[in-house]
Design a protein around this motif. Structure first.
Motif, short mmCIF file in Angstrom:
data_model
loop_
_atom_site.label_atom_id
_atom_site.label_comp_id
_atom_site.label_asym_id
_atom_site.label_seq_id
_atom_site.Cartn_x
_atom_site.Cartn_y
_atom_site.Cartn_z
N GLY A 11 1.32 35.36 3.84
CA GLY A 11 1.97 34.11 3.46
C GLY A 11 1.61 33.72 2.05
O GLY A 11 0.97 34.47 1.33
N GLY A 12 2.05 32.52 1.65
CA GLY A 12 1.76 32.07 0.29
C GLY A 12 2.28 30.69 0.03
O GLY A 12 2.62 29.94 0.95
N HIS A 13 2.40 30.35 -1.22
CA HIS A 13 2.77 29.00 -1.65
C HIS A 13 4.27 28.83 -1.78
O HIS A 13 5.00 29.76 -2.07
CB HIS A 13 2.10 28.67 -2.99
N VAL A 14 4.70 27.59 -1.59
CA VAL A 14 6.07 27.19 -1.82
C VAL A 14 6.19 26.80 -3.29
O VAL A 14 5.40 25.98 -3.77
CB VAL A 14 6.46 25.99 -0.92
N GLU A 15 7.13 27.40 -3.98
CA GLU A 15 7.32 27.12 -5.41
C GLU A 15 8.14 25.83 -5.59
O GLU A 15 8.92 25.46 -4.71
CB GLU A 15 8.05 28.29 -6.08
N MET A 65 0.84 -1.18 0.00
CA MET A 65 0.00 0.00 0.00
C MET A 65 0.89 1.25 0.00
O MET A 65 1.79 1.37 0.81
CB MET A 65 -0.88 -0.01 1.24
N SER A 66 0.62 2.16 -0.90
CA SER A 66 1.40 3.39 -1.00
C SER A 66 0.98 4.38 0.09
O SER A 66 -0.20 4.54 0.38
CB SER A 66 1.17 4.03 -2.37
N ARG A 67 1.96 5.00 0.68
CA ARG A 67 1.70 6.05 1.68
C ARG A 67 1.84 7.44 1.09
O ARG A 67 1.71 8.42 1.81
CB ARG A 67 2.63 5.88 2.86
N ALA A 68 2.14 7.50 -0.18
CA ALA A 68 2.28 8.79 -0.85
C ALA A 68 0.91 9.46 -0.96
O ALA A 68 -0.10 8.81 -1.17
CB ALA A 68 2.88 8.60 -2.24
N SER A 69 0.91 10.77 -0.80
CA SER A 69 -0.33 11.52 -0.96
C SER A 69 -0.02 12.89 -1.53
O SER A 69 1.11 13.38 -1.44
CB SER A 69 -1.06 11.65 0.38
N LEU A 70 -1.00 13.50 -2.14
CA LEU A 70 -0.84 14.84 -2.70
C LEU A 70 -0.89 15.87 -1.57
O LEU A 70 -1.76 15.80 -0.70
CB LEU A 70 -1.93 15.12 -3.72
N VAL A 71 0.07 16.80 -1.61
CA VAL A 71 0.17 17.81 -0.57
C VAL A 71 0.36 19.17 -1.23
O VAL A 71 1.12 19.31 -2.19
CB VAL A 71 1.39 17.54 0.36
N GLU A 72 -0.33 20.18 -0.72
CA GLU A 72 -0.11 21.56 -1.14
C GLU A 72 0.64 22.25 0.00
O GLU A 72 0.16 22.28 1.13
CB GLU A 72 -1.44 22.25 -1.40
N CYS A 110 7.79 27.66 13.70
CA CYS A 110 7.13 27.43 15.00
C CYS A 110 6.23 26.20 15.00
O CYS A 110 5.93 25.66 16.06
CB CYS A 110 6.31 28.65 15.39
N GLY A 111 5.74 25.81 13.83
CA GLY A 111 4.83 24.67 13.78
C GLY A 111 4.14 24.56 12.45
O GLY A 111 4.53 25.18 11.46
N LEU A 112 3.06 23.77 12.44
CA LEU A 112 2.29 23.50 11.23
C LEU A 112 0.81 23.68 11.47
O LEU A 112 0.31 23.43 12.57
CB LEU A 112 2.51 22.06 10.76
N LYS A 113 0.13 24.09 10.42
CA LYS A 113 -1.33 24.11 10.38
C LYS A 113 -1.69 23.22 9.21
O LYS A 113 -1.17 23.41 8.10
CB LYS A 113 -1.82 25.54 10.15
N ASP A 114 -2.52 22.20 9.43
CA ASP A 114 -2.83 21.31 8.31
C ASP A 114 -4.23 20.75 8.41
O ASP A 114 -4.82 20.67 9.47
CB ASP A 114 -1.79 20.21 8.17
N TRP A 115 -4.73 20.38 7.25
CA TRP A 115 -6.06 19.78 7.17
C TRP A 115 -6.17 18.98 5.88
O TRP A 115 -5.37 19.14 4.97
CB TRP A 115 -7.17 20.84 7.24
N MET A 116 -7.17 18.13 5.86
CA MET A 116 -7.45 17.30 4.68
C MET A 116 -8.57 17.97 3.89
O MET A 116 -9.58 18.37 4.47
CB MET A 116 -7.87 15.89 5.10
N ARG A 117 -8.38 18.04 2.60
CA ARG A 117 -9.42 18.58 1.72
C ARG A 117 -10.37 17.45 1.33
O ARG A 117 -10.05 16.27 1.46
CB ARG A 117 -8.78 19.18 0.48
N GLU A 118 -11.51 17.84 0.84
CA GLU A 118 -12.52 16.86 0.44
C GLU A 118 -12.01 15.92 -0.64
O GLU A 118 -12.43 14.77 -0.71
CB GLU A 118 -13.79 17.57 -0.03
N ASP A 119 -11.08 16.40 -1.49
CA ASP A 119 -10.57 15.55 -2.57
C ASP A 119 -9.45 14.62 -2.10
O ASP A 119 -8.86 13.89 -2.90
CB ASP A 119 -10.09 16.40 -3.75
N GLY A 120 -9.13 14.64 -0.80
CA GLY A 120 -8.12 13.76 -0.24
C GLY A 120 -6.72 14.34 -0.17
O GLY A 120 -5.82 13.72 0.37
N THR A 121 -6.53 15.54 -0.74
CA THR A 121 -5.22 16.18 -0.64
C THR A 121 -5.05 16.81 0.75
O THR A 121 -6.03 17.14 1.41
CB THR A 121 -5.01 17.27 -1.71
N ARG A 122 -3.81 16.94 1.15
CA ARG A 122 -3.50 17.55 2.44
C ARG A 122 -2.95 18.95 2.18
O ARG A 122 -2.13 19.15 1.30
CB ARG A 122 -2.47 16.72 3.18
#
Length: 146
Positions: free
Chosen positions: A35-39, A1-8, A66-78
């Motif tokens: 803030g913004g996106h990592v290229e 089983m792959s543990r890879a997932s799409l992350v933004e 200092c830390g992370l803020k994260d959540w799962m999107r409805e499409d399964g991406t993190r």
């Protein structure tokens, strides 16, 4: 089983100047920390320095993760936001097309209506008690972890 997932990957930075913090009234969004996106091919640290310069006109020096803020999107991406803090910077404050930036006293920020989780972000960036905030569907809100 792959543990890879799409992350933004994204970042934000709590820029402090004494008793004030810098916020952005982001177009179409509301009050946030800038803030913004990592290229692609860019380090997390380089991305936060670049984003602060682009969105605020300031060059942050030695931002601290200092830390992370994260959540799962409805499409399964993190969606992951790297939370930084900086109290050393140079340059002239200027707003961008992303939105108006301005300083606000911490006591006024506490009463400010912000978007999704900004008060918790400040708690993480101000102290050592927590290192992550995760949106829990089960608890219907943010959970601070650390």
């Amino acid at each position: 089983m792959s543990r890879a997932s799409l992350v933004e990957l994204t970042n934000l930075c709590v820029i402090c100047d004494g008793s004030r913090v810098l916020v952005q009234d982001k177009v179409g969004c509301g009050v946030v920390f800038p803030g913004g996106h990592v290229e692609p091919g860019e380090s997390m640290l380089a991305s936060v320095v670049r984003e602060m310069r682009e969105e605020t006109g300031l060059t942050v020096e030695h931002p601290v993760l200092c830390g992370l803020k994260d959540w799962m999107r409805e499409d399964g991406t993190r969606f992951i936001v790297a939370l930084y803090r900086a109290d050393r910077f140079s340059g002239t404050l200027q707003s961008s097309g992303e939105g108006r930036v301005f300083w606000i006293e911490r006591e006024d920020f506490a009463r400010l209506d912000t978007i999704w989780g900004m008060h918790e972000v400040l708690r993480i960036c101000d102290g050592a008690d927590y290192s992550e905030m995760f949106y829990s569907e089960e608890k219907e809100g943010w959970v601070l972890l650390g």
